[in-house]
Design a protein around this motif. Structure first.
Motif, PDB file in Angstrom:
ATOM      1  N   TRP A  24       0.823  -1.210   0.000  1.00 48.37           N
ATOM      2  CA  TRP A  24       0.000   0.000   0.000  1.00 48.37           C
ATOM      3  C   TRP A  24       0.858   1.262   0.000  1.00 48.37           C
ATOM      4  O   TRP A  24       0.569   2.229  -0.714  1.00 48.37           O
ATOM      5  N   LEU A  25       1.950   1.255   0.767  1.00 50.12           N
ATOM      6  CA  LEU A  25       2.811   2.431   0.783  1.00 50.12           C
ATOM      7  C   LEU A  25       3.491   2.631  -0.568  1.00 50.12           C
ATOM      8  O   LEU A  25       3.815   3.760  -0.936  1.00 50.12           O
ATOM      9  N   GLY A  54      -2.126  -5.161  12.044  1.00 50.96           N
ATOM     10  CA  GLY A  54      -1.542  -6.475  11.796  1.00 50.96           C
ATOM     11  C   GLY A  54      -0.659  -6.529  10.570  1.00 50.96           C
ATOM     12  O   GLY A  54      -0.246  -7.606  10.135  1.00 50.96           O
ATOM     13  N   GLY A  55      -0.376  -5.379   9.965  1.00 52.73           N
ATOM     14  CA  GLY A  55       0.553  -5.334   8.851  1.00 52.73           C
ATOM     15  C   GLY A  55      -0.074  -5.503   7.474  1.00 52.73           C
ATOM     16  O   GLY A  55       0.625  -5.433   6.460  1.00 52.73           O
ATOM     17  N   ARG A  56      -1.380  -5.713   7.408  1.00 55.59           N
ATOM     18  CA  ARG A  56      -2.065  -5.806   6.124  1.00 55.59           C
ATOM     19  C   ARG A  56      -3.543  -5.522   6.321  1.00 55.59           C
ATOM     20  O   ARG A  56      -4.049  -5.544   7.445  1.00 55.59           O
ATOM     21  N   GLY A  76       1.696   4.071   7.456  1.00 56.87           N
ATOM     22  CA  GLY A  76       2.356   2.796   7.707  1.00 56.87           C
ATOM     23  C   GLY A  76       2.164   2.328   9.140  1.00 56.87           C
ATOM     24  O   GLY A  76       1.928   1.135   9.391  1.00 56.87           O
ATOM     25  N   ALA A  77       2.242   3.259  10.104  1.00 53.37           N
ATOM     26  CA  ALA A  77       2.033   2.897  11.507  1.00 53.37           C
ATOM     27  C   ALA A  77       0.614   2.394  11.732  1.00 53.37           C
ATOM     28  O   ALA A  77       0.392   1.453  12.508  1.00 53.37           O
ATOM     29  N   ALA A  78      -0.356   3.009  11.051  1.00 54.54           N
ATOM     30  CA  ALA A  78      -1.747   2.569  11.201  1.00 54.54           C
ATOM     31  C   ALA A  78      -1.931   1.155  10.661  1.00 54.54           C
ATOM     32  O   ALA A  78      -2.639   0.332  11.263  1.00 54.54           O
ATOM     33  N   ILE A  79      -1.275   0.846   9.556  1.00 52.64           N
ATOM     34  CA  ILE A  79      -1.392  -0.505   8.989  1.00 52.64           C
ATOM     35  C   ILE A  79      -0.682  -1.515   9.883  1.00 52.64           C
ATOM     36  O   ILE A  79      -1.154  -2.640  10.082  1.00 52.64           O
TER      37      ILE A  79
END
Length: 302
Positions: A227-228, A260-262, A253-256
């Motif tokens: 996504w980034l 859980g990273g995705r 990125g911190a929110a994702i």
């Protein structure tokens, strides 16, 4: 088949086709654009192709605002002969390297040189084109029975990502034109303004049957990095300097990471489409700015 009501709305901001700096900013990282932007549903491509078969032995497709050739290559894979028209030479260079023939020009100013087509398509690009001048040009280059199809991938961010984007923008870009309130609305409601404008342009020039709206729903799972990678290709970010872009990316990125990273994104690919009739109405005089290429209803989604 759903058709689009001929309602009109007064824009509260400059039309996208008049925002040329943003329209021509996507080539700043054309390689990333081609790598990160998603393709269109095969069902959409098949429907356009199947609905146009019989006009010629090989379907001749004109891809307007072809960018790096994402949609063009999908139509090539469906055994179509494709010509792209793209105003940004950086995007056109990538498309050519990947096997797409491209003329560099805005569609309004492009010279078809007598060429005709069975389908005119535009993937996430028609809002950068004057809707009346664009429909008139499409009508002139389409063979009778040919199809005009402008389509968009419309995505709905998860609420957690929306809040992260809103928070970062308020902190880093307090004077930005980015429409945070629109970001929180259902994406299809925001985009419907654009779909209606496209349909109204088709109706205004004449020579087409009644515009239809097609919709294809699907989902895509993004990792944080994927996504980034796509974010800087969006209109609200393509013109940001690195010192402004970096904290936006960091915050999202911190929110994702916290999710859980995705995350899974809901998409609706929507096409505004109409068939060129056997005869065209008598040409009318163009308005003074009908050749000036429009902006998305929400900056940053296109």
């Amino acid at each position: 088949m759903p058709t689009l009501p001929p309602e009109r709305s007064r824009p509260t901001r400059p039309e996208p086709h008049r925002q040329r700096p943003m329209a021509e900013s996507f080539g700043s990282d054309a390689e990333r654009y081609d790598r990160a932007r998603l393709r269109y549903p095969d069902a959409l491509v098949d429907r356009i192709v199947d609905g146009s078969r019989g006009i010629g032995d090989v379907l001749d497709v004109l891809d307007v605002g072809c960018g790096t050739g994402i949609a063009a290559r999908q139509f090539q894979a469906a055994q179509c002969a494709v010509l792209g028209v793209e105003p940004d030479p950086r995007m056109a260079d990538v498309a050519r390297r990947l096997g797409v023939e491209v003329d560099v020009a805005t569609f309004e100013a492009w010279d078809p040189a007598g060429r005709e087509f069975d389908a005119v398509v535009a993937g996430t690009a028609w809002h950068w084109i004057d809707p009346v001048a664009g429909a008139a040009k499409a009508a002139r280059v389409l063979r009778p029975g040919g199809r005009l199809a402008a389509f968009w991938n419309v995505f709905q961010l998860p609420p957690e990502v929306v809040e992260a984007v809103a928070s970062v923008y308020r902190r880093v870009l307090p004077d930005s034109l980015f429409d945070l309130q629109a970001l929180k609305k259902p994406a299809l409601d925001v985009y419907q303004v654009m779909f209606t404008k496209a349909a109204d342009g088709i109706r205004e020039v004449g020579g087409f049957g009644e515009p239809e709206q097609w919709r294809f729903d699907w989902e895509w799972s993004y990792s944080r990095d994927a996504w980034l990678d796509q974010m800087p290709t969006h209109g609200a970010l393509t013109q940001l300097p690195p010192d402004k872009l970096a904290p936006v990316m960091e915050g999202v990125g911190a929110a994702i990471d916290a999710m859980g990273g995705r995350f899974t994104m809901s998409y609706a690919t929507v096409a505004v489409t109409a068939v060129r009739e056997a005869t065209l109405p008598a040409p009318r005089h163009a308005s003074p700015d009908s050749t000036s290429p429009h902006s998305t209803p929400e900056i940053g989604r296109a």
